[in-house]
Structures are given as C-alpha cells and as structure tokens.
Scaffold this motif. Sequence first.
Motif, short mmCIF file in Angstrom:
data_model
loop_
_atom_site.label_atom_id
_atom_site.label_comp_id
_atom_site.label_asym_id
_atom_site.label_seq_id
_atom_site.Cartn_x
_atom_site.Cartn_y
_atom_site.Cartn_z
N MET A 278 0.84 -1.19 0.00
CA MET A 278 0.00 0.00 0.00
C MET A 278 0.88 1.25 0.00
N THR A 279 0.33 2.36 -0.42
CA THR A 279 1.10 3.60 -0.46
C THR A 279 0.97 4.33 0.87
N VAL A 280 1.90 5.25 1.11
CA VAL A 280 1.90 6.06 2.34
C VAL A 280 1.70 7.51 1.94
N GLN A 281 0.63 8.12 2.43
CA GLN A 281 0.31 9.51 2.10
C GLN A 281 0.71 10.42 3.26
N LEU A 282 1.91 10.97 3.20
CA LEU A 282 2.38 11.88 4.24
C LEU A 282 1.69 13.23 4.08
N SER A 283 1.45 13.88 5.20
CA SER A 283 0.95 15.26 5.12
C SER A 283 2.03 16.13 4.50
N GLN A 284 1.63 17.28 3.95
CA GLN A 284 2.60 18.15 3.29
C GLN A 284 3.71 18.60 4.24
N PRO A 285 3.40 19.02 5.49
CA PRO A 285 4.50 19.41 6.40
C PRO A 285 5.45 18.25 6.69
N ASN A 286 4.89 17.05 6.91
CA ASN A 286 5.75 15.90 7.19
C ASN A 286 6.58 15.52 5.97
N PHE A 287 5.97 15.60 4.78
CA PHE A 287 6.71 15.30 3.55
C PHE A 287 7.87 16.27 3.38
N GLN A 288 7.61 17.56 3.59
CA GLN A 288 8.65 18.57 3.42
C GLN A 288 9.78 18.40 4.43
N ARG A 289 9.41 18.10 5.67
CA ARG A 289 10.46 17.93 6.68
C ARG A 289 11.30 16.70 6.38
N LEU A 290 10.65 15.61 5.96
CA LEU A 290 11.41 14.40 5.66
C LEU A 290 12.35 14.62 4.48
N THR A 291 11.91 15.36 3.47
CA THR A 291 12.81 15.63 2.34
C THR A 291 14.01 16.46 2.78
N ARG A 292 13.80 17.38 3.73
CA ARG A 292 14.95 18.16 4.26
C ARG A 292 15.92 17.26 5.01
N ILE A 293 15.38 16.31 5.77
CA ILE A 293 16.24 15.37 6.50
C ILE A 293 17.09 14.57 5.52
N VAL A 294 16.45 14.05 4.48
CA VAL A 294 17.17 13.25 3.49
C VAL A 294 18.21 14.10 2.77
#
Length: 353
Positions: A1-17
């Motif tokens: 199944m896919t994981v739908q992150l909220s926009q704030p969580n998606f943005q923070r995770l991309t910064r971490i990566v």
Amino acid sequence: MTVQLSQPNFQRLTRIVQNLPDFANVRDRRRLVAGALQGAAQADVIMARLDLDGSPMGVSVEVVRFFCQFGRVAYDKEALAVFLNYIQPFTGDEDKDFIVELFQNYPLDVPASPSRGINNWRGMDSTADIKEKIIGENTLRDIYILNLALEASKAVVRIRTPEGLGTGFMIAPDLLMTNNHVIQSQEVGDKSNFSFNYQLDINGKECPTQIIGALPNGAFYTNKELDVTVVTLKDVPNFGKPLIFKSKLMRRDERVAIIQHPGGHLKKISIQNNFVAYADNQVLQYTTSTEPGSSGSPVFDDDFLVVGIHHSGGMLPEPSTQRRYLRNAGTSAVALLNDLKNNAPEIYARLAI
C-alpha cells in the motif's frame, strides 16, 4: 500500500534526506539507497527505476515520493519504513524523534529502532500479546477465494503475436479480450496464436497446452484510447466459463488481483498486498505486481469479477493531480462496458454481466 504523508511531514522528511552526510553526490546516494535495501527482493528493481541524478533538494523530493508510493519490498516491510529505519542513525536527536513519530502516525508497519537503554532489552510484549498478531495488512482470507481464482484462471490465455507476447481473457465462449497495443488490427490477430492452460499443475509440471488461432473474418473490435481489443477465436477448447464483468467504480485501498502471463511465461497470479491507488470511470491504478507480457490481463475484485483490463506500469501520472507515482494501471470495466455497448453492441450483447 502507499503512504500519504501530510505536506508538512513530507517537506520535513525531504529536508532530513537532503542533509544526510551521504546525499551530496550520485555515487554516495546510490550507496545509501542500496544499503537501505540490502536483502530486499525488489532492490534491483528500485535501483533501476530510481533516478538519483540532480541537486540534493530535487533528488530528496523524488526519493521520498518514490518510497512513499512504492509499497512493500517484502511481506511485512513497507519500502518507506525500511528506508527510514536505515537513515535514522545518521540523523540528529530531533530528527530521530520525528522519524519515530512517523511510525506512530502512519501505517508503516515496520517499527523504528531508536536507541534504547540496556534495561529495555527484553521487549515489551507479554506472552499473551505474542500468541497471535495481525502483522501489517490483515492477510487472512476465506479459503473459497482460491476456488474462485482457479476457476477464473481457466479463461486467461497467453498470446503470441508477430511483434511480441501478451495476455488475454475469454469474455464469451469464443471472444477474447486483450489490449490494443497487443493486437492492433484483425490482421495482427489472424497472425497470432492463443495458448490455453499454459501453467503448472498441482505437481509443478507443465499442463498440456492447447494452442489455437483467430477465426478469419470473425467479430473484431478495437479501441486505441481505452487500449482494448476483442477478437474471435477458432476451435476454442473447453476452458470453463467466460469471465464476468462488474461495472463497478473501484475505491482507493480496495483489493485487486491479476491473473497473467508475465514475460509470456507460465500463468501466475498476483493476489497479496495489492490495492487500488486511484480510480475513476476510466482509469484504474493499483500496486499489483506485473511484468511485460502481462498486458491484457484481467483485473479482478475480491469476488474475482473483472473490474478492469491491465495495460501498463511505471511512473504514471495520477489523473486528478498529474503527480507521477510508481504504479500499474488499466482501463476500468465501467469504461469498457460503456464503450462496447455504444460501439460494438453485437459483442456487448454476448457478455456475462
């Protein structure tokens, strides 16, 4: 199944990566992702499909989006969860806590492994807790669906055309449906052959296969936009019953299954951990496993009624957002039935609906 992150969580995770020590260049990124996927069955597939060339910011967005949409890399391992567990030790304390929160707030299934004190080594489950558990998706199914799948599989056919291989399925005693890109014209159909029962038996040995051709000047219909073709076969062997269509608008996260000839090889079924990712009156996108040669396969719902025909896979645009996700896709039964009713009524009249 896919994981739908909220926009704030998606943005923070991309910064971490983006800020990971091993994300500065392509070579280090490949080493990082390969390390995260070490031992995963689909590691080679992911490494081949994932484009790691570009700026750290842009690539981090693509990497997070890719892992969110890929689904599982093993029975109980969400791709995003595997990646997060791997990178967590390389992050700061605040980012470690954020990753743990992601596991708490999203269905990632694989627990994060934060640093623990030595006194916590025993684990927290009691004996009662560990006797029975649902791990990730509830995979318990009524046994009768195996009978439904076996009956449906009899109508699925391997196709060899002058240009390649595909799959088709019987929709009437002598009518087969496949993709337009498998059989584009009656001439191609006339030059193709159709193999019934190309599969293994209960002892793992190849079954006797019946190979037939198309009926010259038989009923024929094709629609390039919907990627569907119907062709009449000649001297059809006894295959049981034609498949039944269900004019049903599928919903996100509903289960689907596909019976297919992947790569033109022996018949196989993809039945586990398969979910609808997007559906409208024409487009059906899902996480079911397929390969080249699976084109033209029937897409089934839980009752093994046909809800679509498979035609493609890859980084596909979702019609409602135009964002690209790693999915497989087909044409919905709703669109197929409407098209046949309006443009090929003589074929529509013979369908089991």
